[in-house]
Write a protein that holds these residues in place. Structure first.
Motif, mmCIF file in Angstrom:
data_model
loop_
_atom_site.group_PDB
_atom_site.id
_atom_site.type_symbol
_atom_site.label_atom_id
_atom_site.label_comp_id
_atom_site.label_asym_id
_atom_site.label_seq_id
_atom_site.Cartn_x
_atom_site.Cartn_y
_atom_site.Cartn_z
ATOM 1 N N MET A 1 0.836 -1.180 0.000
ATOM 2 C CA MET A 1 0.000 0.000 0.000
ATOM 3 C C MET A 1 0.881 1.244 0.000
ATOM 4 O O MET A 1 1.975 1.233 0.520
ATOM 5 N N ILE A 2 0.348 2.286 -0.575
ATOM 6 C CA ILE A 2 1.028 3.569 -0.585
ATOM 7 C C ILE A 2 0.089 4.635 -0.034
ATOM 8 O O ILE A 2 -1.129 4.457 -0.021
ATOM 9 N N SER A 3 0.666 5.712 0.419
ATOM 10 C CA SER A 3 -0.091 6.873 0.864
ATOM 11 C C SER A 3 0.276 8.024 -0.050
ATOM 12 O O SER A 3 1.423 8.156 -0.454
ATOM 13 N N TYR A 4 -0.702 8.834 -0.392
ATOM 14 C CA TYR A 4 -0.361 10.031 -1.152
ATOM 15 C C TYR A 4 -1.240 11.198 -0.748
ATOM 16 O O TYR A 4 -2.304 11.041 -0.173
ATOM 17 N N GLY A 5 -0.703 12.355 -1.030
ATOM 18 C CA GLY A 5 -1.374 13.594 -0.696
ATOM 19 C C GLY A 5 -0.482 14.750 -1.089
ATOM 20 O O GLY A 5 0.294 14.635 -2.029
ATOM 21 N N TYR A 6 -0.565 15.828 -0.359
ATOM 22 C CA TYR A 6 0.258 16.993 -0.647
ATOM 23 C C TYR A 6 0.716 17.614 0.660
ATOM 24 O O TYR A 6 0.055 17.470 1.692
ATOM 25 N N LYS A 7 1.861 18.276 0.637
ATOM 26 C CA LYS A 7 2.418 18.967 1.804
ATOM 27 C C LYS A 7 2.401 18.091 3.052
ATOM 28 O O LYS A 7 1.985 18.509 4.127
ATOM 29 N N ARG A 8 2.805 16.851 2.887
ATOM 30 C CA ARG A 8 2.926 15.863 3.990
ATOM 31 C C ARG A 8 1.581 15.448 4.591
ATOM 32 O O ARG A 8 1.522 14.858 5.652
ATOM 33 N N LYS A 9 0.467 15.783 3.924
ATOM 34 C CA LYS A 9 -0.855 15.377 4.413
ATOM 35 C C LYS A 9 -1.313 14.129 3.672
ATOM 36 O O LYS A 9 -1.174 14.022 2.464
ATOM 37 N N HIS A 10 -1.877 13.195 4.410
ATOM 38 C CA HIS A 10 -2.425 11.982 3.802
ATOM 39 C C HIS A 10 -3.809 12.288 3.233
ATOM 40 O O HIS A 10 -4.643 12.870 3.910
ATOM 41 N N ILE A 11 -4.040 11.901 1.982
ATOM 42 C CA ILE A 11 -5.341 12.093 1.347
ATOM 43 C C ILE A 11 -5.964 10.752 0.966
ATOM 44 O O ILE A 11 -7.096 10.467 1.318
ATOM 45 N N CYS A 12 -5.215 9.910 0.262
ATOM 46 C CA CYS A 12 -5.735 8.626 -0.213
ATOM 47 C C CYS A 12 -4.649 7.565 -0.210
ATOM 48 O O CYS A 12 -3.490 7.849 0.058
ATOM 49 N N VAL A 13 -5.060 6.349 -0.535
ATOM 50 C CA VAL A 13 -4.129 5.220 -0.627
ATOM 51 C C VAL A 13 -4.225 4.591 -2.008
ATOM 52 O O VAL A 13 -5.169 4.839 -2.756
ATOM 53 N N GLY A 14 -3.247 3.790 -2.302
ATOM 54 C CA GLY A 14 -3.242 3.020 -3.534
ATOM 55 C C GLY A 14 -2.550 1.695 -3.278
ATOM 56 O O GLY A 14 -2.005 1.475 -2.197
#
Length: 99
Positions: A1-14
């Motif tokens: 699993m990965i985490s992604y978002g912007y400016k070190r904030k978690h938004i979603c996973v993949g």
């Protein structure tokens, strides 16, 4: 699993489909804006982010019948800027024994 978002904030996973491709929800990706996305792999908190576990998007492949209004076919493939094979490791955990 990965985490992604912007400016070190978690938004979603993949999830990985290969060592360079991630499958995720299209609405998450486009709600952030592709140019703002940070993809983070093998981290346990935001203080662990470094070049080795921070990836960029090389290519986005949107499902041809994706409908953002109904979320039908709401999937996208992301090609990472490099393979994850060289950096995979298990995070270090501190174990607490309870008797």
């Amino acid at each position: 699993m990965i985490s992604y978002g912007y400016k070190r904030k978690h938004i979603c996973v993949g999830t990985f489909t290969t060592s360079e491709y991630v499958l995720t929800a299209a609405h998450c990706l486009y709600s952030i804006g592709i140019s703002n996305i940070e993809i983070r792999i093998c981290i346990t908190n935001s203080n662990d982010i470094s070049y080795e576990n921070l990836f960029s998007i090389q290519k986005v492949i949107l499902h041809k019948d994706c409908n953002p209004n109904t979320y039908k076919n709401d999937i996208v493939l992301i090609r990472l800027d490099r393979s994850i094979i060289q950096m995979l490791y298990l995070p270090h955990f501190t174990y607490i024994y309870i008797y």
